[in-house]
Write a protein that holds these residues in place. Sequence first.
Motif, PDB file in Angstrom:
ATOM      1  N   LEU A   1      63.208  78.321  48.816  1.00  0.00           N
ATOM      2  CA  LEU A   1      62.703  79.014  49.870  1.00  0.00           C
ATOM      3  C   LEU A   1      61.589  78.197  50.631  1.00  0.00           C
ATOM      4  O   LEU A   1      61.512  78.458  51.895  1.00  0.00           O
ATOM      5  CB  LEU A   1      62.046  80.277  49.120  1.00  0.00           C
ATOM      6  CG  LEU A   1      62.879  81.198  48.769  1.00  0.00           C
ATOM      7  CD1 LEU A   1      62.114  82.463  47.881  1.00  0.00           C
ATOM      8  CD2 LEU A   1      63.598  82.170  49.749  1.00  0.00           C
TER       9      LEU A   1
ATOM     10  N   GLY B   1      63.700  75.938  53.056  1.00  0.00           N
ATOM     11  CA  GLY B   1      64.111  76.765  53.978  1.00  0.00           C
ATOM     12  C   GLY B   1      63.163  77.137  55.184  1.00  0.00           C
ATOM     13  O   GLY B   1      63.576  77.258  56.297  1.00  0.00           O
ATOM     14  N   GLN B   2      62.154  77.583  54.599  1.00  0.00           N
ATOM     15  CA  GLN B   2      60.988  78.322  55.597  1.00  0.00           C
ATOM     16  C   GLN B   2      60.673  77.094  56.422  1.00  0.00           C
ATOM     17  O   GLN B   2      60.335  77.332  57.718  1.00  0.00           O
ATOM     18  CB  GLN B   2      59.809  78.703  54.656  1.00  0.00           C
ATOM     19  CG  GLN B   2      59.960  80.144  54.104  1.00  0.00           C
ATOM     20  CD  GLN B   2      59.670  81.351  54.994  1.00  0.00           C
ATOM     21  OE1 GLN B   2      59.590  81.019  56.237  1.00  0.00           O
ATOM     22  NE2 GLN B   2      59.604  82.166  54.594  1.00  0.00           N
TER      23      GLN B   2
ATOM     24  N   LEU C   1      68.248  84.588  47.763  1.00  0.00           N
ATOM     25  CA  LEU C   1      67.495  83.682  48.676  1.00  0.00           C
ATOM     26  C   LEU C   1      67.715  84.126  49.973  1.00  0.00           C
ATOM     27  O   LEU C   1      66.722  83.923  50.955  1.00  0.00           O
ATOM     28  CB  LEU C   1      68.091  82.270  48.759  1.00  0.00           C
ATOM     29  CG  LEU C   1      67.872  81.485  47.248  1.00  0.00           C
ATOM     30  CD1 LEU C   1      68.427  80.316  47.171  1.00  0.00           C
ATOM     31  CD2 LEU C   1      66.216  81.369  47.019  1.00  0.00           C
TER      32      LEU C   1
ATOM     33  N   VAL D   1      65.013  82.821  53.149  1.00  0.00           N
ATOM     34  CA  VAL D   1      65.310  81.186  53.203  1.00  0.00           C
ATOM     35  C   VAL D   1      65.331  81.049  54.684  1.00  0.00           C
ATOM     36  O   VAL D   1      65.005  79.990  54.984  1.00  0.00           O
ATOM     37  CB  VAL D   1      66.449  80.864  52.356  1.00  0.00           C
ATOM     38  CG1 VAL D   1      67.705  81.474  53.412  1.00  0.00           C
ATOM     39  CG2 VAL D   1      66.461  79.180  52.383  1.00  0.00           C
TER      40      VAL D   1
ATOM     41  N   SER E   1      56.418  82.954  46.904  1.00  0.00           N
ATOM     42  CA  SER E   1      57.678  82.918  46.432  1.00  0.00           C
ATOM     43  C   SER E   1      57.571  82.831  44.842  1.00  0.00           C
ATOM     44  O   SER E   1      58.302  83.585  44.036  1.00  0.00           O
ATOM     45  CB  SER E   1      58.544  81.675  46.669  1.00  0.00           C
ATOM     46  OG  SER E   1      58.652  81.570  47.934  1.00  0.00           O
TER      47      SER E   1
END
Length: 269
Positions: free
Chosen positions: A75, A78-79, A137, A141, A200
Amino acid sequence: MAKRILLYAVLAVGAFVSVFPYLLVVLTAFKTQAQLSGTAPWLPGLPPTADNLAKMLAGDFPRYLLNTAGMTALLTAGQLVFTTFAAYAFARLRFRGRDVLFWLFVATMMVPSAVTMIPLFLIMRELELINTWYGLLAPYVLGTPYGIFLMRQFFKTLPAGLEEAARIDGAGPLTVLVRVMLPLCRPALGTLAIITVISSWNSFLWPLIITSSDDTKVITVAIATLKQGIGVDYNLMMAGSLIALVPMVAVFVFFQKHIVRSVVLSGLK
């Protein structure tokens, strides 16, 4: 002097109130069942015992820790990637409806996350992603409104001349972002990473709804499932909570300056 003493007294009381729940977690984790019922909650059990921690670590709890660490890492990555691209587009690229689209997207921050849980679950069910890592996710994500807003505001504070100079030298938008803008965005990226790691790691409601097997179970859900039908084993729950708390304490110890900076950026910018 009197005002200063009063100020420090108020701060000390506030600090004690904030730390007291964590103190109870530590004390309860090192107590036996008999000590838990025979001593006050704020007093240590003598002699202390590590049986609760050993019991948790001997079971499936390390597996849930790895699941949580994996989810947090994915996460966060991806963020950082998708939020940065979206924020740069909203801050620097010109296209029709940019500002309207951005503020509509940011307006979703006003909607409580609990409101969207059922629609998200129905979408994941139609996509057959229930009890999978993809379903766990997918909603977060690709970026969040808060992260995009934070990065966009930081991008807008950077001098436009740097970007224009790079474009005169023949750099395209991707090159400008990667080689010019991102090195200047390290404070904001660090802020976003810390916020994402903490949120998260502590995520509970969505993992509880979307997952059911041990392969995807995270520590918050695992601790909650320690509550049995005939009672609650507070010793084990506090032992699990203490184990889950250690990584966050380590994050705070090693990244204190970045956490303070995250408060400044998110509160003032």
